[in-house]
Design an enzyme around this catalytic site. Structure first.
Site, short mmCIF file in Angstrom:
data_model
loop_
_atom_site.label_atom_id
_atom_site.label_comp_id
_atom_site.label_asym_id
_atom_site.label_seq_id
_atom_site.Cartn_x
_atom_site.Cartn_y
_atom_site.Cartn_z
CB CYS A 182 3.78 88.95 -46.05
SG CYS A 182 2.52 90.26 -46.00
CG ASP A 189 5.61 86.51 -49.86
OD1 ASP A 189 4.51 85.93 -49.77
OD2 ASP A 189 5.81 87.67 -49.46
#
Length: 275
Positions: A182, A189
């Site tokens: 992120c 992620d």
């Protein structure tokens, strides 16, 4: 336009359970696109396919209702929506009474279109349709079993190689090893990705090293996919190219960006096993 530093991402917030469209936090696409050399004329088209699995509201008699929501946000939209604000907005329906499911759909479409700056599509999957949902994996040859040595964990120009002397081919290559972080919080992620192209063969080992190089890279999902598209076009110059990533969900939302340079239907929105 709001700066990401002022978004609710990474901050303690109160969960509002009655309808509040002001919770949506738009972020301009332009800044990150400028970083990778893109101007107003984009080299791709596509869609960000969002799936919301935690959508609930009250009917006119106060009884809870649930649905899965699919949001199609065109890549041409001026803005993306910061994902935590999207979650907070959807949660604001939890104690909101609505006369019909169509009323909910209309509110979602209107508010998200305003936030993104373009008309978006909204589809609701109701419980009677849940049994139709199924899992699948991305079509193509998975390159993850290649025996490679890796020491680069930030994207680097020149990692991608093209076998320029070979005949033009059409193929789809996939990997489950894409990980980025992120942009604000640094949280990981995870994604599976499909690279479909027509052109000179992309060297598979170089492609896998390149995808793994995103492991310590901080960018939002949509921005990572656009960076991958631009890098492949620059280094390998395929005639046709499509990049599709299926990210694992966070907070009841998954984001699945798709970018291509040719006309055609959108890819299927079928979940992978990790989603």
């Amino acid at each position: 336009m709001s700066d990401v530093e002022h978004s609710p991402l990474g901050k303690t917030v109160s969960y509002i359970t009655e309808y509040d469209p002001s919770l949506l936090f738009p972020i301009s696409r332009a800044g990150k696109r400028q970083e990778i050399g893109l101007g107003e004329t984009l080299p791709f088209m596509g869609m960000d396919i969002w799936n919301g699995y935690e959508l609930s509201w009250l009917n006119s008699r106060g009884k809870p209702q649930v649905a899965i929501a699919i949001f199609n946000i065109p890549a041409s939209s001026p803005n993306i929506i910061e994902s935590k604000s999207f979650k907070l907005y959807l949660n604001s329906f939890n104690q909101t009474k609505l006369e019909t499911r169509e009323a909910l759909q209309s509110l979602l479409q209107a508010d998200l279109s305003t936030a993104t700056g373009t008309n978006i599509g909204v589809q609701l999957i109701i419980p009677e349709q849940f049994h139709q949902q199924r899992l699948t994996e991305l079509d193509g040859y998975c390159i993850d079993n290649l025996d490679i040595e890796v020491d680069q964990y930030s994207p680097l120009a020149g990692l991608l190689k093209c076998d320029s002397g070979e005949t033009t081919i059409t193929e789809s290559l996939t990997s489950n090893l894409l990980k980025s972080n992120c942009l604000v919080t640094g949280q990981p992620d995870w994604a599976s990705i499909q690279i479909s192209y027509t052109g000179k063969p992309i060297n598979r080992e170089s492609l896998l090293r390149y995808l793994i190089s995103f492991r310590n890279h901080n960018e939002f999902h949509e921005q990572c996919v656009e960076r991958i598209f631009v890098d492949i076009m620059r280094d390998c110059a395929p005639i046709k190219l499509a990049v599709y990533a299926r990210y694992t969900r966070r907070g009841g939302l998954d984001i699945n960006p798709y970018r291509c340079n040719f006309s055609g239907p959108l890819p299927s929105n079928l979940r992978g096993a990790r989603q």
